[in-house]
Design an enzyme around this catalytic site. Structure first.
Site, PDB file in Angstrom:
ATOM      1  N   GLY A   1       0.830  -1.191   0.000  1.00 28.65           N
ATOM      2  CA  GLY A   1       0.000   0.000   0.000  1.00 28.65           C
ATOM      3  C   GLY A   1       0.868   1.245   0.000  1.00 28.65           C
ATOM      4  O   GLY A   1       1.996   1.241  -0.506  1.00 28.65           O
TER       5      GLY A   1
ATOM      6  N   ILE B   1       2.501   2.769   2.400  1.00 31.55           N
ATOM      7  CA  ILE B   1       3.771   2.608   3.105  1.00 31.55           C
ATOM      8  C   ILE B   1       4.640   1.577   2.396  1.00 31.55           C
ATOM      9  O   ILE B   1       5.849   1.787   2.210  1.00 31.55           O
ATOM     10  CB  ILE B   1       3.520   2.217   4.573  1.00 31.55           C
ATOM     11  CG1 ILE B   1       2.861   3.377   5.317  1.00 31.55           C
ATOM     12  CG2 ILE B   1       4.831   1.827   5.254  1.00 31.55           C
ATOM     13  CD1 ILE B   1       2.424   3.041   6.730  1.00 31.55           C
TER      14      ILE B   1
ATOM     15  N   THR C   1       6.992  -3.248  11.155  1.00 29.00           N
ATOM     16  CA  THR C   1       6.694  -1.880  11.585  1.00 29.00           C
ATOM     17  C   THR C   1       5.200  -1.602  11.441  1.00 29.00           C
ATOM     18  O   THR C   1       4.786  -0.444  11.392  1.00 29.00           O
ATOM     19  CB  THR C   1       7.487  -0.848  10.760  1.00 29.00           C
ATOM     20  OG1 THR C   1       7.225  -1.068   9.370  1.00 29.00           O
ATOM     21  CG2 THR C   1       8.986  -0.967  11.022  1.00 29.00           C
TER      22      THR C   1
ATOM     23  N   ARG D   1       1.882  -3.946  12.797  1.00 28.82           N
ATOM     24  CA  ARG D   1       1.171  -4.272  14.034  1.00 28.82           C
ATOM     25  C   ARG D   1       1.764  -5.537  14.626  1.00 28.82           C
ATOM     26  O   ARG D   1       2.052  -6.498  13.914  1.00 28.82           O
ATOM     27  CB  ARG D   1      -0.333  -4.465  13.776  1.00 28.82           C
ATOM     28  CG  ARG D   1      -1.108  -3.171  13.604  1.00 28.82           C
ATOM     29  CD  ARG D   1      -1.136  -2.355  14.894  1.00 28.82           C
ATOM     30  NE  ARG D   1      -1.925  -1.143  14.799  1.00 28.82           N
ATOM     31  CZ  ARG D   1      -1.451   0.048  14.475  1.00 28.82           C
ATOM     32  NH1 ARG D   1      -0.168   0.186  14.170  1.00 28.82           N
ATOM     33  NH2 ARG D   1      -2.244   1.104  14.453  1.00 28.82           N
TER      34      ARG D   1
ATOM     35  N   GLU E   1       0.945  -3.544  23.701  1.00 32.33           N
ATOM     36  CA  GLU E   1       1.845  -2.401  23.842  1.00 32.33           C
ATOM     37  C   GLU E   1       1.431  -1.567  25.044  1.00 32.33           C
ATOM     38  O   GLU E   1       0.245  -1.306  25.218  1.00 32.33           O
ATOM     39  CB  GLU E   1       1.824  -1.533  22.581  1.00 32.33           C
ATOM     40  CG  GLU E   1       2.469  -2.218  21.387  1.00 32.33           C
ATOM     41  CD  GLU E   1       2.588  -1.317  20.168  1.00 32.33           C
ATOM     42  OE1 GLU E   1       1.931  -0.249  20.148  1.00 32.33           O
ATOM     43  OE2 GLU E   1       3.337  -1.659  19.253  1.00 32.33           O
TER      44      GLU E   1
ATOM     45  N   HIS F   1       7.656   1.292  18.970  1.00 28.57           N
ATOM     46  CA  HIS F   1       6.591   1.812  18.099  1.00 28.57           C
ATOM     47  C   HIS F   1       6.848   3.286  17.743  1.00 28.57           C
ATOM     48  O   HIS F   1       5.973   4.140  17.871  1.00 28.57           O
ATOM     49  CB  HIS F   1       5.219   1.656  18.762  1.00 28.57           C
ATOM     50  CG  HIS F   1       4.094   1.648  17.761  1.00 28.57           C
ATOM     51  ND1 HIS F   1       2.903   1.008  17.992  1.00 28.57           N
ATOM     52  CD2 HIS F   1       3.967   2.212  16.523  1.00 28.57           C
ATOM     53  CE1 HIS F   1       2.093   1.169  16.960  1.00 28.57           C
ATOM     54  NE2 HIS F   1       2.716   1.906  16.053  1.00 28.57           N
TER      55      HIS F   1
ATOM     56  N   ALA G   1       7.974   4.201  14.650  1.00 31.14           N
ATOM     57  CA  ALA G   1       8.058   4.371  13.196  1.00 31.14           C
ATOM     58  C   ALA G   1       7.167   5.483  12.673  1.00 31.14           C
ATOM     59  O   ALA G   1       7.429   6.034  11.609  1.00 31.14           O
ATOM     60  CB  ALA G   1       7.724   3.058  12.487  1.00 31.14           C
TER      61      ALA G   1
END
Length: 335
Positions: free
Chosen positions: A169, A171, A251, A253, A282, A301, A303
């Site tokens: 997608g 990213i 990077t 989930r 998390e 987390h 990123a």
């Protein structure tokens, strides 16, 4: 409870917005900054959990959430709710089935591209740290250990390696674009192939089944959303398909990977290493075996949370809410 009010609640045009910003992504201070950019037709209440202010939840027309869960109970408690806006690409912390039952739109910021630059950069930071063995090299030197003879057999190049991207997608495309510059070969897995001109621009990237991607890739980078279908997408059997010289990068989930199975593979040496920025849950607990697994590079987390990214995320989320308040169609509807 912190409330940021942009005008009085008496106006017939005012809509109540509940901004739920979890403490581990900034809490009230970030929420207050977010509230400040809303227009006058929004009355914004900032909370750190969706349960914090029952009255604000009950009267909410919109919930904008930064990783704060929105459950079936929350939907039931908010009879006037029209929209849940996720201030992120991910939306796994919102009960989509409950949203459908209550006819509430759920949106993310997918098409904004707000996070794509830094997530792609973080992906490559993790890949390069693993390829160049930066963490063990740094640790050895701080302990007066000249580790060159020991590390030189495990230091590798990215050039010529195959990068498998799971989810091409917004990213994933940014990651692939950078991989072209590093002279990597690109394969990708997902429901549909990209347009031929996009594949050509990304080094003639090839669309392949997931299992083939896992068998042939030197690096596997995850950029898929977390859904029922992708939960533990990389489980023990799929991790076993990877070459023992391969690396996994996540990077996206944490729950895309069975974390215990990944720790098993790393400990057994059937996988060369992993770069992990996301965890389930998390923050991770001290019992998470990945924290002690060999040849891992971990980050909390980060990123999608550069100074620049946070501004873009906030503006994209608020803009979509404003479009809704003005009666215009919203973007990036996931439910």
């Amino acid at each position: 409870m912190t409330t940021n009010t942009n005008n009085t609640t008496n106006s017939t045009n005012t809509k109540n917005v509940l901004a739920v910003i979890s403490p581990h992504v900034g809490g009230r201070s970030v929420g207050a900054a977010l509230a400040s950019v809303f227009p006058e037709q929004a009355h914004v209440t900032v909370v750190e959990t969706t349960d914090e202010n029952p009255e604000a939840l009950r009267s909410a027309h919109v919930i904008i959430t930064g990783l704060g869960p929105v459950t079936a109970e929350h939907f039931a408690a908010a009879p006037d709710l029209e929209l849940v806006q996720c201030a992120s690409h991910g939306f796994d912390y919102v009960d989509l089935e409950a949203a459908r039952q209550h006819s509430v739109h759920v949106c993310n910021i997918g098409s904004s591209g707000a996070e794509k630059q830094n997530v792609a950069e973080q992906t490559f930071a993790l890949m390069l740290a693993l390829a160049k063995q930066l963490v063990p090299a740094h640790t050895a030197l701080t302990e007066a250990d000249w580790a060159l003879p020991r590390l030189q057999q495990s230091i590798t190049e990215l050039s010529g390696k195959t990068l498998g991207i799971v989810g091409l997608g917004h990213i994933g495309e940014e990651v692939a674009r950078r991989a072209v510059v590093f002279d990597m070969n690109i394969v990708y897995a997902g429901p549909n192939p990209v347009a031929p001109e996009v594949a050509a621009r990304l080094g003639n990237a090839r669309h392949v089944p997931l299992d083939e991607l896992l068998r042939t890739s030197d690096y596997v980078s995850l950029h898929a959303p977390l859904t029922e279908d992708t939960h533990h997408l990389l489980d023990a059997p799929r991790l076993a398909l990877l070459k023992p010289t391969a690396f996994v990068i996540n990077t996206a989930r944490g729950a895309l990977i069975d974390q215990d199975a990944l720790a098993d593979a790393l400990t057994a040496g059937t996988l060369a290493g992993a770069g992990i920025d996301v965890f389930d849950p998390e923050p991770p607990t001290a019992a998470l075996r990945l924290l002690k697994a060999p040849n891992v590079v971990l980050s909390p987390h980060v990123a999608g949370v550069t100074r620049e990214t946070l501004v873009r995320i906030a503006l994209a989320a608020v803009q979509n809410v404003v479009e809704h308040l003005e009666g215009k169609p919203v973007r990036d509807v996931v439910s």
